[in-house]
Design an enzyme around this catalytic site. Sequence first.
Site, PDB file in Angstrom:
ATOM      1  N   LYS A 280      -1.373  13.383 -12.164  1.00 58.22           N
ATOM      2  CA  LYS A 280      -1.184  14.059 -10.882  1.00 58.22           C
ATOM      3  C   LYS A 280      -0.396  15.356 -11.072  1.00 58.22           C
ATOM      4  O   LYS A 280       0.372  15.472 -12.032  1.00 58.22           O
ATOM      5  CB  LYS A 280      -0.375  13.138  -9.944  1.00 58.22           C
ATOM      6  CG  LYS A 280      -1.142  11.946  -9.419  1.00 58.22           C
ATOM      7  CD  LYS A 280      -0.265  11.120  -8.486  1.00 58.22           C
ATOM      8  CE  LYS A 280      -0.997   9.893  -7.971  1.00 58.22           C
ATOM      9  NZ  LYS A 280      -2.127  10.209  -7.085  1.00 58.22           N
ATOM     10  N   ARG A 354      -7.804   0.347  -6.897  1.00 57.95           N
ATOM     11  CA  ARG A 354      -9.004  -0.497  -6.773  1.00 57.95           C
ATOM     12  C   ARG A 354      -9.207  -1.345  -8.025  1.00 57.95           C
ATOM     13  O   ARG A 354      -9.783  -2.434  -7.957  1.00 57.95           O
ATOM     14  CB  ARG A 354     -10.225   0.391  -6.489  1.00 57.95           C
ATOM     15  CG  ARG A 354     -10.387   1.496  -7.495  1.00 57.95           C
ATOM     16  CD  ARG A 354     -11.169   2.686  -6.950  1.00 57.95           C
ATOM     17  NE  ARG A 354     -10.365   3.532  -6.075  1.00 57.95           N
ATOM     18  CZ  ARG A 354     -10.825   4.615  -5.447  1.00 57.95           C
ATOM     19  NH1 ARG A 354     -12.088   4.975  -5.591  1.00 57.95           N
ATOM     20  NH2 ARG A 354     -10.041   5.317  -4.667  1.00 57.95           N
TER      21      ARG A 354
HETATM   22  N1  BES Z   1      -1.670   6.012  -4.897  1.00 60.44           N
HETATM   23  C1  BES Z   1      -2.696   6.966  -4.725  1.00 60.44           C
HETATM   24  C2  BES Z   1      -3.035   7.240  -3.266  1.00 60.44           C
HETATM   25  C3  BES Z   1      -1.955   7.837  -2.403  1.00 60.44           C
HETATM   26  C4  BES Z   1      -1.996   9.171  -2.068  1.00 60.44           C
HETATM   27  C5  BES Z   1      -0.954   7.047  -1.877  1.00 60.44           C
HETATM   28  C6  BES Z   1      -1.028   9.716  -1.235  1.00 60.44           C
HETATM   29  C7  BES Z   1       0.026   7.588  -1.061  1.00 60.44           C
HETATM   30  C8  BES Z   1      -0.007   8.904  -0.740  1.00 60.44           C
HETATM   31  C9  BES Z   1      -3.977   6.482  -5.417  1.00 60.44           C
HETATM   32  O1  BES Z   1      -3.794   5.690  -6.545  1.00 60.44           O
HETATM   33  C10 BES Z   1      -4.729   7.680  -5.860  1.00 60.44           C
HETATM   34  O2  BES Z   1      -4.256   8.366  -6.715  1.00 60.44           O
HETATM   35  N2  BES Z   1      -5.883   7.896  -5.244  1.00 60.44           N
HETATM   36  C11 BES Z   1      -6.714   8.997  -5.584  1.00 60.44           C
HETATM   37  C12 BES Z   1      -8.117   8.482  -5.711  1.00 60.44           C
HETATM   38  C13 BES Z   1      -9.071   9.475  -6.328  1.00 60.44           C
HETATM   39  C14 BES Z   1      -8.718   9.733  -7.774  1.00 60.44           C
HETATM   40  C15 BES Z   1     -10.465   8.927  -6.201  1.00 60.44           C
HETATM   41  C16 BES Z   1      -6.599  10.037  -4.479  1.00 60.44           C
HETATM   42  O3  BES Z   1      -6.472   9.649  -3.304  1.00 60.44           O
HETATM   43  O4  BES Z   1      -6.587  11.207  -4.776  1.00 60.44           O
HETATM   44 MN    MN Z   2      -3.594   6.820  -8.303  1.00 55.79          MN
END
Ligand code: BES
Ligand code: MN
Length: 501
Positions: A280, A354
């Site tokens: 990230k 997931r």
């Molecule tokens: N934990 C994150 C989602 C999240 C985002 C939680 C903002 C709380 C606040 C999750 O694991 C994630 O990184 N999701 C990705 C999925 C994508 C790579 C398909 C996302 O939402 O960008």
């Molecule tokens: Mn994630």
Amino acid sequence: MEIRVESGDITQQPAGAIIVNLFEGVTSPGGATGAVDRALDGAISTLIGEGEIKGKKGEMTLIHTLGKMVPRRVIVAGLGKSEDFGADVIRHVMGTAGRFVRRLGVDSAATIAHGAGIGRVDSEVSGRAIAEGALLGLYRFRRYKANDSDGRELESLTVVESDSNKVSALERGVAEGTLLAAATNRCRDMVNEPANQLTPTQIAEVALEVARESDLRLEVLDRQRMVDLGMGALLGVAQGSDQPPKLIVLRYDGDPDNAENNLALVGKGITFDSGGISIKPAANMGTMKGDMAGGAAVICAMGVIGQLKPKLNVAGIVPATENMPGGKAQRPGDIVKTMSGKTIEIDNTDAEGRLVLADGLAYARSLGLTRIVDVATLTGAVVVALGKSYTGAFGNDQHLIDRTIQAGKEAGENIWPMPTPAEYKDQYKSAVADMKNVGGRNAGSITGAMIIGEFADGAAWVHLDIAGTSTTDSVKGANTKGGTGVMVRTLVRLARSLAEG
Ligand code: BES
Ligand code: MN
Ligand code: ZN
């Protein structure tokens, strides 16, 4: 803080402050507010006449009694428009009033039972909302502040009711609200704890505490057990971290002779989500310490379920691990085999929720559980779709979805239904495995949910995406900055409602 209920006259309360109320637009207050007004020679109606008190929701007006009454201060709390009034408003007002009183340096307060009179709210509902609002609104996370100059706490709150017939219902409500608020605040603590303090091992420790308090069975599966069970998706996420993963299983047997009367609560327990190799951006990455909010909600809800003892078998299942990059971390392109036997191609290591939930659901199915509700901070996309006030609900069983949304309404938590259209399956097709772990940019929260749903294996299943609702950045009503503890109260409500049939 301790909350008591008493029958009596609020003008005679030996408290640092008493809280009375006013609906917007009322010019001559009645009930307890009227009695206080008279004791103060019309101070409240004068301030209304002068336009200083309007009764707007959350408005707080302080009046010093200067010897005219036993309590030294009166707070007139605005309830807003009477047509918008209900338990949500009581929670909001008591959260705001609690902080207002604490700021005054008062250590004991008394309040009237908002809504139990002209507001026509059931006394038990009022008592519950008062306790929840005050305890949630007064929550602070201060464990790591060594020199806390603002450490004063409100020690006691007395709910004073003039009609003695309403006292026992108020007491029941206050007791239940206190239990639910304490569990919600414990969940907030877990969300607010940094990832160096709350590791998967530490989550298992909290689960042990909860199990002891609430007489639940606890099993914690370690990495070797996960290998034996074939949980390749959970293990794939965990392999980048030096923190050992834990699969935490809390069980409550409320109807041991009827195995089919069951509910599985599965919570995402990522103690830190760096994204892994698909790392990230640095900005705000620290908020990913809260990526275990679903798991925390499940553990804290299980504690209350063990206390309230509904006639239903409930299992709380929390796959807990960090998602870290490193020499051993899984890579985009890797293929993992889940406990169910289905394989997943890793397209993006940041779509880890997931993956751990795939094995969480498969484990629930291996226990014979036939109703599954998962709770997860799954996608940024749900925040784009619904913002920070609504949890998204997805699933394969309209009845269970409806029951979950209804439980949310009764608990005071907003949930909005989202579709899971079969034609979107194409988005997460893989050329080399049974599926891949991302479905592209379009409908990101939906395809994320649908990938989890691939592991429901015939069970009725609901997925709650709390990425938006699990934290707030402002203090407002019963919510304070940081973790909200969202879904603890909804899950408890749902378990009780399913137990009733
Ligand atoms: N934990 C994150 C989602 C999240 C985002 C939680 C903002 C709380 C606040 C999750 O694991 C994630 O990184 N999701 C990705 C999925 C994508 C790579 C398909 C996302 O939402 O960008
Ligand atoms: Mn994630
Ligand atoms: Zn995540």
